[in-house]
Scaffold this motif. Sequence first.
Motif, PDB file in Angstrom:
ATOM      1  N   ILE A 164       0.840  -1.198   0.000  1.00  0.00           N
ATOM      2  CA  ILE A 164       0.000   0.000   0.000  1.00  0.00           C
ATOM      3  C   ILE A 164       0.876   1.249   0.000  1.00  0.00           C
ATOM      4  N   VAL A 165       1.963   1.195   0.750  1.00  0.00           N
ATOM      5  CA  VAL A 165       2.845   2.349   0.894  1.00  0.00           C
ATOM      6  C   VAL A 165       3.714   2.544  -0.348  1.00  0.00           C
ATOM      7  N   ALA A 166       4.122   1.430  -0.974  1.00  0.00           N
ATOM      8  CA  ALA A 166       5.015   1.510  -2.136  1.00  0.00           C
ATOM      9  C   ALA A 166       4.344   2.237  -3.295  1.00  0.00           C
ATOM     10  N   GLU A 167       5.128   3.035  -3.993  1.00  0.00           N
ATOM     11  CA  GLU A 167       4.624   3.779  -5.138  1.00  0.00           C
ATOM     12  C   GLU A 167       5.056   3.102  -6.439  1.00  0.00           C
ATOM     13  N   ALA A 168       4.091   2.823  -7.294  1.00  0.00           N
ATOM     14  CA  ALA A 168       4.392   2.159  -8.562  1.00  0.00           C
ATOM     15  C   ALA A 168       5.373   2.970  -9.401  1.00  0.00           C
ATOM     16  N   ALA A 169       5.295   4.279  -9.306  1.00  0.00           N
ATOM     17  CA  ALA A 169       6.177   5.128 -10.107  1.00  0.00           C
ATOM     18  C   ALA A 169       7.640   4.964  -9.724  1.00  0.00           C
ATOM     19  N   ASP A 170       7.889   4.489  -8.509  1.00  0.00           N
ATOM     20  CA  ASP A 170       9.272   4.319  -8.039  1.00  0.00           C
ATOM     21  C   ASP A 170       9.853   2.967  -8.417  1.00  0.00           C
ATOM     22  N   TYR A 171       9.019   2.069  -8.929  1.00  0.00           N
ATOM     23  CA  TYR A 171       9.498   0.717  -9.234  1.00  0.00           C
ATOM     24  C   TYR A 171      10.402   0.737 -10.455  1.00  0.00           C
ATOM     25  N   ASP A 172      11.567   0.136 -10.312  1.00  0.00           N
ATOM     26  CA  ASP A 172      12.536   0.081 -11.411  1.00  0.00           C
ATOM     27  C   ASP A 172      13.172  -1.309 -11.452  1.00  0.00           C
ATOM     28  N   GLY A 173      12.347  -2.331 -11.278  1.00  0.00           N
ATOM     29  CA  GLY A 173      12.855  -3.692 -11.223  1.00  0.00           C
ATOM     30  C   GLY A 173      12.906  -4.340 -12.589  1.00  0.00           C
ATOM     31  N   TRP A 174      13.301  -5.638 -12.598  1.00  0.00           N
ATOM     32  CA  TRP A 174      13.509  -6.348 -13.864  1.00  0.00           C
ATOM     33  C   TRP A 174      12.306  -7.150 -14.316  1.00  0.00           C
ATOM     34  N   LEU A 175      11.263  -7.248 -13.479  1.00  0.00           N
ATOM     35  CA  LEU A 175      10.008  -7.852 -13.918  1.00  0.00           C
ATOM     36  C   LEU A 175       9.060  -6.765 -14.397  1.00  0.00           C
TER      37      LEU A 175
END
Length: 538
Positions: free
Chosen positions: A127-138
């Motif tokens: 809930i806290v994590a922001e999708a815009a900050d995701y920079d993973g390999w999946l």
Amino acid sequence: MDCFSINGGKNMAFTFQINNDVVWNHDEKLLAKAERNTPKLIQTTIQPAAIAEIIADEKSVNGFKSVVSEKNIAQLPDYTLGRDEKIALDLGDHYVGKFTIDIDSVGSPMDAPLYLRLKFAEVPAEIVAEAADYDGWLSRSWIQEEFVHLDVLPTTLEMPRRYSCRYIELSVIDTSPKWKASFSNPIFMAESSVSMEQLPKPVIEDKELEAIYTISVKTLQDCMQTVFEDGPKRDRRLWIGDLRLQALANYATFDDLALTKRCMYLFGGMTTEEGKIPANVFTEPNLTPDDTFLFDYSLFFATILFDYVQHTQDETVLQDLYPAAKKGMDLALRQVDEAGRLVLTEDWPVFIDWSNDFDKATAGQAVIIYAMKRFIQLAEKMQDSQVKHYQALCQQLEEFARTTLYDAEKKQFVIEGSGEVNVASQVWMVLAEVMDAKTNQEIMETTIKEQFPITGFGTPYMYHHVVEALFVAGLPEAAVQLMKDYWGKMISMGADTFWEAFKPEDLDFSPYGSPIISSYCHAWSCTPAYLIKKYLAG
């Protein structure tokens, strides 16, 4: 074969395979049997149990936990939301299914659309994590987040996708200054091929083990859909390594034989022309084998068939699927040289565990021995004329392991050439029962003394095999302690279902760099239910 590696986080790596030149055999008779065993999903209406507040807590998974809000879920319609206001619903447990909610406007006439964001989370940190900050390999397309414009209220919002979650956040991006949104009648329609009502629960006196058992079963249930899914949040497909463990846990709990048969027939019905079993298959929009191949996963087709036949004595399934198991075994044996050494190749690697921190050659040698011993028993049942041939090859593989890979002074199996000692080598050689019972116990006692606490492994998949090796080696106390240290630690951090990846030595670990993409309900973590039933509960 083309392949490309992507950094999967600290000490992890993953290789995507692209095999454009594969020629597939589709056995329509086997695939028809798979389809006949497709389950009708059981639907259960779930209403949120509470309104949740997500707060920071360093002892919880990824640093956040949920507490029950002072707001009363029965008064949800009264908590109207305007621009930048949000509310989180707590279903009370983890579920897989679809979500609907009634929405109305309150105040002046609705002079602008409602712009709404919905988040579906397995753990509070999502809930806290922001999708815009995701920079993973999946792919970020797996993130369970939706943006919706609603032009006219009241309405019933029916989300078309299936979600895997416990928490649902409703966040109003905007309305207008004249009115607010009111939410009511939230319904989550949970789906699974099995029901807890069909579960014969064993008596477990140890309360910590009982909790581990219960959450293991819940994990399994939520992964049992129209196939045994590896994770209902992400991937949502049938992987053979997961299937092997899910089937064992299923036999010890729900005992849904039709779903197991469906999955076996899917793999047996879609193999390469040369006999390779795919690592996973897709079932939508059409039955499609993936062009990913793992040496140990391919071998596990024979062991899954063995486990099923042992459990059911189903001669029809054996007759149907033995040819695919035999062809796959014959292909794997081409990788064995005249000395009895398994020679691995880059285009058909062993998995063992995600981690690339250790050499997997000796563990791979053990896996083929483990699989062959079970395949030989199937061959005997089938009165296969080549039984003695397989027995001789198995003995050769074992002899090479005993004479070249085992260091009697160290009481450990090693990597040929480098002398590397790692946990996976010991565990799989013990599971394959290459040595006698006394030596197996010495091997695992030495492993505990010199290599515990375990570091480097990132998955319950590997920890399962360590625990079972301890049981097989006659060290039940150590096995139970490891279960409590590993799966019990997940519970202490707030697990409702068990996770895809977890490192006790690195509590913030995510193989993808963010909890927003991690799977917190994953098939290969469900096995304590099997281990407890087989080795402790009888």
